[in-house]
Write an enzyme that holds these catalytic residues in place. Structure first.
Site, PDB file in Angstrom:
ATOM      1  N   TRP A  75      10.909  -1.906   0.357  1.00 31.01           N
ATOM      2  CA  TRP A  75       9.924  -2.938   0.673  1.00 31.01           C
ATOM      3  C   TRP A  75      10.321  -4.162  -0.137  1.00 31.01           C
ATOM      4  O   TRP A  75      10.374  -4.120  -1.357  1.00 31.01           O
ATOM      5  CB  TRP A  75       8.527  -2.455   0.295  1.00 31.01           C
ATOM      6  CG  TRP A  75       7.412  -3.390   0.652  1.00 31.01           C
ATOM      7  CD1 TRP A  75       6.931  -3.682   1.886  1.00 31.01           C
ATOM      8  CD2 TRP A  75       6.599  -4.125  -0.272  1.00 31.01           C
ATOM      9  NE1 TRP A  75       5.877  -4.553   1.799  1.00 31.01           N
ATOM     10  CE2 TRP A  75       5.653  -4.847   0.489  1.00 31.01           C
ATOM     11  CE3 TRP A  75       6.587  -4.257  -1.663  1.00 31.01           C
ATOM     12  CZ2 TRP A  75       4.692  -5.680  -0.100  1.00 31.01           C
ATOM     13  CZ3 TRP A  75       5.640  -5.082  -2.245  1.00 31.01           C
ATOM     14  CH2 TRP A  75       4.711  -5.784  -1.461  1.00 31.01           C
ATOM     15  N   ASN A  99      13.235   1.457  -7.412  1.00 31.35           N
ATOM     16  CA  ASN A  99      11.898   0.922  -7.156  1.00 31.35           C
ATOM     17  C   ASN A  99      11.487   0.077  -8.341  1.00 31.35           C
ATOM     18  O   ASN A  99      11.756   0.446  -9.492  1.00 31.35           O
ATOM     19  CB  ASN A  99      10.870   2.041  -6.962  1.00 31.35           C
ATOM     20  CG  ASN A  99      10.966   2.684  -5.603  1.00 31.35           C
ATOM     21  OD1 ASN A  99      11.720   2.237  -4.741  1.00 31.35           O
ATOM     22  ND2 ASN A  99      10.193   3.743  -5.392  1.00 31.35           N
ATOM     23  N   GLU A 490      -5.309  -6.335   7.663  1.00 28.68           N
ATOM     24  CA  GLU A 490      -4.194  -5.426   7.435  1.00 28.68           C
ATOM     25  C   GLU A 490      -3.660  -4.831   8.734  1.00 28.68           C
ATOM     26  O   GLU A 490      -2.439  -4.739   8.932  1.00 28.68           O
ATOM     27  CB  GLU A 490      -4.634  -4.278   6.518  1.00 28.68           C
ATOM     28  CG  GLU A 490      -4.858  -4.665   5.074  1.00 28.68           C
ATOM     29  CD  GLU A 490      -5.338  -3.499   4.240  1.00 28.68           C
ATOM     30  OE1 GLU A 490      -4.923  -3.392   3.078  1.00 28.68           O
ATOM     31  OE2 GLU A 490      -6.147  -2.686   4.741  1.00 28.68           O
ATOM     32  N   HIS A 506     -23.229 -22.493   3.068  1.00 21.54           N
ATOM     33  CA  HIS A 506     -22.614 -23.380   2.084  1.00 21.54           C
ATOM     34  C   HIS A 506     -21.122 -23.576   2.359  1.00 21.54           C
ATOM     35  O   HIS A 506     -20.325 -23.681   1.425  1.00 21.54           O
ATOM     36  CB  HIS A 506     -22.816 -22.830   0.676  1.00 21.54           C
ATOM     37  CG  HIS A 506     -24.258 -22.780   0.263  1.00 21.54           C
ATOM     38  ND1 HIS A 506     -25.023 -23.898   0.075  1.00 21.54           N
ATOM     39  CD2 HIS A 506     -25.071 -21.725   0.030  1.00 21.54           C
ATOM     40  CE1 HIS A 506     -26.246 -23.545  -0.278  1.00 21.54           C
ATOM     41  NE2 HIS A 506     -26.306 -22.222  -0.310  1.00 21.54           N
ATOM     42  N   LYS A 605       2.176   1.159   0.535  1.00 17.77           N
ATOM     43  CA  LYS A 605       1.082   2.042   0.154  1.00 17.77           C
ATOM     44  C   LYS A 605       0.825   1.993  -1.344  1.00 17.77           C
ATOM     45  O   LYS A 605      -0.317   1.896  -1.788  1.00 17.77           O
ATOM     46  CB  LYS A 605       1.412   3.479   0.571  1.00 17.77           C
ATOM     47  CG  LYS A 605       0.292   4.474   0.297  1.00 17.77           C
ATOM     48  CD  LYS A 605      -0.924   4.169   1.138  1.00 17.77           C
ATOM     49  CE  LYS A 605      -2.027   5.179   0.946  1.00 17.77           C
ATOM     50  NZ  LYS A 605      -3.244   4.790   1.684  1.00 17.77           N
TER      51      LYS A 605
END
Length: 610
Positions: A75, A99, A490, A506, A605
């Site tokens: 990722w 990672n 998402e 507002h 995740k």
């Protein structure tokens, strides 16, 4: 990030590694690859951008043979998604998957370039492979070179490396990012998460920060970065691998939404003493004196878990009468709030590996606060470092978007508030009995809502073409407006905002026209009349109202375009009841728009980087 798998043994590594990557795909990824140490032909790499199917095509076109290898789903943190930036990364003899984030990678890259090193990717990971290989060129062994490289790295990382000069050994190391070793007979495994290992072994050992593992067919040797041996006792994992399967549902997300009644039951199972109006949290009993002295609570989390914390604030203040504040883990770690032994730092995390939440917890401990975490994953980093832990027992959650993890977090925080309220004497037995009776009845109410899925699906198809949504709620249901909007963002990529209904006038009222769906949470509670008034303000401007209520009426039918009736329960449990139809709405809108429901773009995740 995001998924790591490694194998050394007698089997062909490539199919096993690919299957492990499939098990880890729920974490989210944008590219994938593997490296296999073959017989007489060095280390062979196969990488691809996009889905795992692309890697499968590459392996079918050019098979690789060998019984030692590593695999990775990435990722993006450094560099766009591409084959060049996909892991593994090779430099000379060394192949690395990783990672995390190497914070000083630019400094190291400049240094290595000055020594003649050439880089082929935009990633920080490639720096690690060059650094190890350079130390090998300077005369160190593979393991020595890895240790030397580790001491140069700043940041959070889990690193797994192969070397052509020692192809029967995989080296893994950890600093603030999870790594687990699977122990077998004549074979051993490495992974970033337990589901990747369950088909092969139930004996695992977790690396602590500063650990290095040398993994070979014959066994695993654990040491620290200085080379001193350490002991890491194996643990038996009782998870059933079948829980990671879809079991007939179209998506993991839908399966997990429908698992919520059972997940809530599992979270409160054996913890309720209904006749006494008391909650039993055995994990906390040894810390009773500390909990009795707590004067305020700081709830910390990220994403969906932060919304759970917002609800936890309501629970703790109303039921335990303890002042509570809520902060994002990523913000708290950079503040300097006053903390002391009378403060409880309460973190919430599904994975127990969320980097910002972990750093916030460590900051709280360093300041002298007592720490407690609500978590779903046993022995993850956050629960290991907290003073106390309450597990949620949601089971593995595969879909990236959180559903059952959220509702079980809320359930656990409700139990915690009742537990503290009874301990501190601010809840009497009769009140405790009523609160717990309502909780015991909750799973049946959730199931009633799940049985109405078809009606929610029809609404989704009517409004799924919209470009924007507004979610409104008041009081304890405002966090659910935020959570509903987040789920829609998402899953469907529609812009959505959650807002306190009283604040709508507002500013956000300027957005309302006859094209804007407005989801209003309208339970019959103390602010029902106020919320109904806000709803009329929306109606006057042409907004297309979708109302969720436990009190349908002709007046409401006249105002709202759609009315979703939910069952009535205690006002503090109504957020869970209202969450379920919002999850289904987001799921079916995403399905209508054709997005990737289980693995939405750009999401992961377990966010183990800052």
């Amino acid at each position: 990030m995001c998924g790591i798998i490694g194998y050394v043994g007698q089997r062909q590594a490539a199919p096993l590694l690919y299957q492990g990557l499939q098990r880890l795909a729920y974490r989210g990824y944008d590219s994938a690859g593997l490296a296999v140490a073959g017989t007489g032909n060095g280390i062979v790499l196969r990488r691809s951008a996009g889905k795992l199917e692309n890697l499968d095509h590459a392996l079918r076109a050019e098979p690789v043979q060998g019984t030692v290898g590593v695999g990775h789903t990435r990722w993006a943190t450094h560099g766009r998604p591409s084959e060049e930036n996909a892991h593994p990364h090779r430099a000379g003899q060394v192949v690395v998957i990783h990672n995390g984030i190497i914070e000083n990678y630019l400094e190291l890259r400049h240094e290595l370039r000055a020594r003649g090193r050439r880089f082929s990717s935009e990633t920080d990971t490639e720096v690690i492979s060059h650094l190890i290989d350079q130390h090998i060129q300077d005369g160190l062994t593979f393991v020595e070179a890895t240790r030397a490289a580790l001491k140069r790295l700043a940041g959070s990382f889990a690193i797994v490396a192969l070397c052509e000069s020692q192809p029967d050994t995989i080296v893994a190391a950890k600093n603030a990012t999870p790594i687990v070793v699977g122990l077998g007979e004549g074979e051993n495994f490495i992974a970033s998460d337990i589901p990747a290992l369950l088909d092969y072994t139930r004996q695992v050992a977790f690396l602590d920060d500063g650990d290095l593992a040398e993994v070979s067919r014959g066994g695993v040797r654990f040491s620290n970065f200085d080379g001193q041996p350490v002991e890491r006792a194996p643990r038996h994992v009782s998870w059933d691998a079948l829980t990671a399967q879809k079991e007939g549902y179209k998506h993991f997300l839908l399966k997990e939404i429908h698992e919520q009644p059972q997940a809530i039951i599992d979270t409160m199972r054996s913890r309720i003493r209904a006749e006494e109006g008391h909650v039993w949290l055995g994990e906390l009993e040894a810390h009773g004196r500390v909990l009795d002295s707590i004067k305020r609570v700081a709830l910390l989390a990220c994403g969906t878990a932060w919304h759970a914390c917002l609800l936890g604030k309501f629970f703790l203040e109303e039921l335990a009468r303890i002042p509570a504040e809520v902060d994002y883990g990523s913000e708290f770690r950079y503040r300097n709030p006053p903390l002391d032994a009378d403060t409880l730092v309460l973190t919430v995390s599904q994975s127990g590996e969320t980097a910002d939440t972990l750093a916030a917890l460590e900051g709280g401990r360093a300041a002298g606060a007592t720490t407690l975490t609500v978590c779903n994953v046993v022995d993850a980093s956050i629960p290991r470092k907290a003073d106390m832990v309450v597990y949620t027992h949601a089971g593995p959650e595969i879909s990236v978007a959180s559903t059952k993890a959220f509702t079980t977090q809320v359930t656990a925080l409700y139990l915690l508030a009742v537990y503290l309220g009874r301990r501190r004497g601010v809840l009497d037995q009769a009140t405790g009995q009523r609160l717990l009776e309502d909780l015991v009845n909750l799973p049946a109410l959730v199931q009633q809502l799940l049985n109405k899925e078809r009606s929610v699906e029809k609404i989704a198809k009517k409004y799924g073409h919209a470009d924007d949504f507004l979610y409104l709620g008041r009081g304890v249901n405002y966090p659910i407006a935020l959570e509903g909007a987040l789920k829609l963002k998402e899953l469907s990529y529609i812009h959505a905002e959650g807002y306190p209904a009283g604040e709508m006038k507002h500013g956000p009222i300027a957005l309302i026209d006859d094209q804007l769906p407005v989801v209003v949470l309208l339970p019959k509670d103390a602010v029902y009349a106020k919320t109904l008034s806000n709803m009329k303000e929306v109606e006057a401007r042409g907004g297309r109202i979708i109302a969720l209520t436990d009190a349908p009426s002709p007046e409401l039918e006249d105002i709202a375009w759609e009315v979703v009736q939910v069952p009535r329960t205690h006002h503090l449990l109504m957020p869970i009841v209202l969450t379920v139809p919002l999850q289904l709405l987001a799921y079916h809108i995403a399905l209508y728009r054709g997005t990737d429901v289980d693995q939405p773009r750009n999401l992961a995740k377990s966010v183990t980087v800052e």
